[in-house]
Design an enzyme around this catalytic site. Structure first.
Site, PDB file in Angstrom:
ATOM      1  N   GLU A  49       0.078 -43.890 -34.878  1.00 32.01           N
ATOM      2  CA  GLU A  49       0.317 -43.313 -33.705  1.00 32.01           C
ATOM      3  C   GLU A  49       0.772 -41.692 -33.997  1.00 32.01           C
ATOM      4  O   GLU A  49       0.369 -41.131 -33.012  1.00 32.01           O
ATOM      5  CB  GLU A  49       1.556 -43.915 -33.084  1.00 32.01           C
ATOM      6  CG  GLU A  49       2.893 -43.851 -33.781  1.00 32.01           C
ATOM      7  CD  GLU A  49       4.149 -44.373 -32.957  1.00 32.01           C
ATOM      8  OE1 GLU A  49       4.148 -44.585 -31.823  1.00 32.01           O
ATOM      9  OE2 GLU A  49       5.040 -45.008 -33.866  1.00 32.01           O
ATOM     10  N   ASP A 104      10.222 -48.024 -40.065  1.00 37.71           N
ATOM     11  CA  ASP A 104       9.739 -46.757 -40.510  1.00 37.71           C
ATOM     12  C   ASP A 104       9.626 -46.423 -42.095  1.00 37.71           C
ATOM     13  O   ASP A 104       8.900 -45.731 -42.538  1.00 37.71           O
ATOM     14  CB  ASP A 104      10.192 -45.657 -39.920  1.00 37.71           C
ATOM     15  CG  ASP A 104      10.102 -45.585 -38.357  1.00 37.71           C
ATOM     16  OD1 ASP A 104       9.175 -46.193 -38.018  1.00 37.71           O
ATOM     17  OD2 ASP A 104      10.901 -44.977 -37.660  1.00 37.71           O
TER      18      ASP A 104
END
EC number: 2.7.1.90
Lengths: 418, 418
Positions: free
Chosen positions: A244, A141
């Site tokens: 997402e 991330d």
């Protein structure tokens, strides 16, 4: 020989190169004749006293870890709360560390793991137990504070850019009579780092990805449709990369719009790409395809970035060096010295500057129109996907990934239910 | 120098190595001083007289085609009907070929393309026009008759096996506290070739993929659930590979069960993996993840099989050789001489034995319980994914895929609306 044992544990979502960090940790410690235990399934193993004796693994297996994705000792999604709320757990942790003469605790993960490592170090100090705690960075991330980038991200970024380039060539060839819009769903619930990395697949606006949807920008359906249509009419097809985590202006996750229950009460697991594909098909009438790479993007060691691999190993080496020097409650972080040529080094940063912070993507990384990346983003991202580091392949055509024996250490304490 | 021009066209879904065939065709023809035109977007370009002069491309670009996925001249999903039904189109085709002095027509595709090439050759004979038609095999579906395997399949098979191995390592590391069931959706509407290839990712029944769902076997939900549960209880997690074409015993596609309209009338594009993941979550309560690689699996040139690449080039070379020898209405096919060591050669097969036939997967390739592959399948599949053939990468960390100039040939005929 340094006295005491080193305990290494993996935490959170695994990556293509977290085992490369583990490999570097174990090799560096072995060279200094420090015994290395690993916790099975991260902090859970430490709590359960479910420890692995890495000295049972031959040197070749430890070297092979450097090219094996996944988490060789198991990871976990468990976050300890504050020292007050979870005091019994922290005390149990300390008891396990003491029982095995652990003097160095290396926790390889993200924000939460940095926080746990910090609290364990605080408790040890309170009890007067000599323990050096080092957080080791890892996350696809790319959202850890202080460090310029996070080991694991570069390889996932490379996977994303290469995959988008490849599928765009496919769509381009078929668009005249078949698929005109292709949607690629990238990981990134809170920040669009991986979606941004897809921008490296093309240089000019007519090259894929034509539109990137970032969680940092509200999803505006009419505007998006207009751009898809304009792209198809101009280029012949349109490749969309959607994070997402994209949300509408009123803060609803677009992914949730595609999920829910069907008429029979069955769970619908839609995801963003599926939802956008359906909407584009309904509203614009184009033939659409979409992909949800999911775990493939963070486990594709076959397509790892050499930069990422080097950094994953470097933080492992430095973590051991810091620990053996007694540098407590720190994390080895990546410091960028220059973009071009790309130069970096590892420094120690205090865990309390990292724990529970989240690094956002700089707003100047997103193009003014909101659908692409800027030159500043390219300067930052491009070095991170540079270089190849393929694993060795077997005669069977599949990478030779290692499976460790993971021999358990004999328990010394009563059982403990987590 | 052979007289006359060679026309090359690509058809149907593209693959990681169809351009390697194109590269071999053009290089082989150039060496024989035969001019090569390419039809833009397959047979459509031939009908529209939208032809590309490949002599405008430098040798380096043609060589680079061998490592570039997609379809460099464009492909199409257009099937011509019978000579009677589509006679005007066939006559137009012949007119275009004649106008450009095309004496060799190479059509690179699957069953339909073989049929088209055959019919064009029949019409040319009827008109007394000297034309040699050669079908060139290509399809990730591996369903062409006569040939032992199809160029394009081996690379998609390697992508499948490697990806399943990699994501299984990820799931294994996380299963204790996170995802326990992972579903991978493989291409294959009618035959489970790619799903079968995933079986190469593991050797024993406790290695992923634990369950493969084939379109050749009816999907039996209670049985499937029982096996998922047993696997999670025994192994700790379960990796499922589902072919997109699986059907229930009464012949309904499972993928359609997940598709449809939501409460707002929006299209739901579910797919098999999404549907199975939702059902497993509802009925067994496990945390699930799933992936739909879609076009990534057929465009992943970065993970091409060396065997597949060699065969894609070999059929291109042989196709030109056959054509220049005047071997009409044939296809170069791959003949397997032995499994171990793997030996193969190229022979010519009559197009009428290939056109409109579909090769099924042998029933002895599927394990008796219906959820895995047999040793016979391994013997067949394993050589096809063997060997690596990575593309060259740029300093930017992305493969150096070539984009051709695709210079149009001047039209000689009136425009034609397809």
């Amino acid at each position: 020989m340094a006295s005491g044992t080193l305990l290494y544990a993996q935490s959170g979502g695994v990556t293509a190169v977290i085992n490369a960090t583990a490999s570097a940790v174990i090799q560096t410690a072995r060279a200094r004749r420090v015994k290395v235990l690993a916790a099975r399934n991260g902090i859970l193993g430490a709590l359960r006293e479910d420890l692995i004796d890495t000295s049972k693994e031959p040197a070749a297996a430890i070297r092979a870890l450097a090219h094996t994705p996944g988490g060789a000792f198991g990871s976990c999604r468990v976050k300890l709360k504050s020292l007050e709320q979870d005091r019994a757990k922290y005390e149990r942790l300390l008891a396990v560390l003491q029982a095995h003469d652990v003097r160095y605790f290396l926790y390889n993960g993200g924000n939460d793991s940095a926080d746990t490592a910090l609290k364990v170090s605080q408790l040890a100090a309170e009890f007067g137990y000599p323990l050096t705690c080092v957080g080791v960075p890892k996350t696809v991330d790319n959202d850890l504070a202080v460090t310029d980038c996070c080991p694991g991200f570069g390889s996932a970024a490379k996977y994303t850019a290469v995959s988008v380039r490849e599928c765009a060539l496919d769509v381009a060839a078929m668009a005249d009579t078949s698929t005109k819009v292709f949607v690629y769903e990238a990981m990134g619930r809170h920040a669009g780092w991986l979606a941004a990395a897809s921008g490296l697949a093309g240089q000019d606006p007519d090259q894929a990805p034509h539109l990137i949807l970032f969680p940092e920008r509200p999803y505006d359906e009419p505007d998006f449709f207009a751009r898809v249509k304009a792209t198809v009419e101009r280029v012949g097809y349109c490749v969309v990369v959607a994070s997402e985590g994209i949300q509408t202006a009123d803060g609803r996750f677009v992914a949730d719009a595609g999920a829910g229950k069907d008429a029979f009460g069955h769970t619908q697991l839609g995801g963003v790409a599926s939802f956008l594909a359906g909407r584009v098909k309904d509203e614009l009438g184009y033939k659409v395809h979409w992909t949800l790479p999911d775990y493939l993007q963070r486990s594709a060691r076959h397509l790892a970035s050499k930069t990422d691999l080097d950094q994953a190993q470097a933080v492992g080496i430095k973590a051991v060096q810091f620990a053996l020097k007694g540098m407590n409650a720190v994390m080895p972080v990546i410091v960028r010295a220059s973009d071009s040529p790309y130069r970096w080094k590892i420094e120690a940063a205090p865990l309390d500057e990292i724990a529970n912070h989240e690094k956002k993507m700089p707003s100047n990384f997103i193009r003014k129109d909101g659908y692409g990346i800027t030159e500043a983003a390219r300067r930052y991202l491009e070095p991170l996907i540079r270089g190849e580091a393929p694993p060795p392949y077997g005669r069977d055509g599949i990478p030779k990934y290692v499976e460790l024996k993971n021999v358990a250490v004999e328990r010394k304490l009563p059982a403990y239910e987590v």
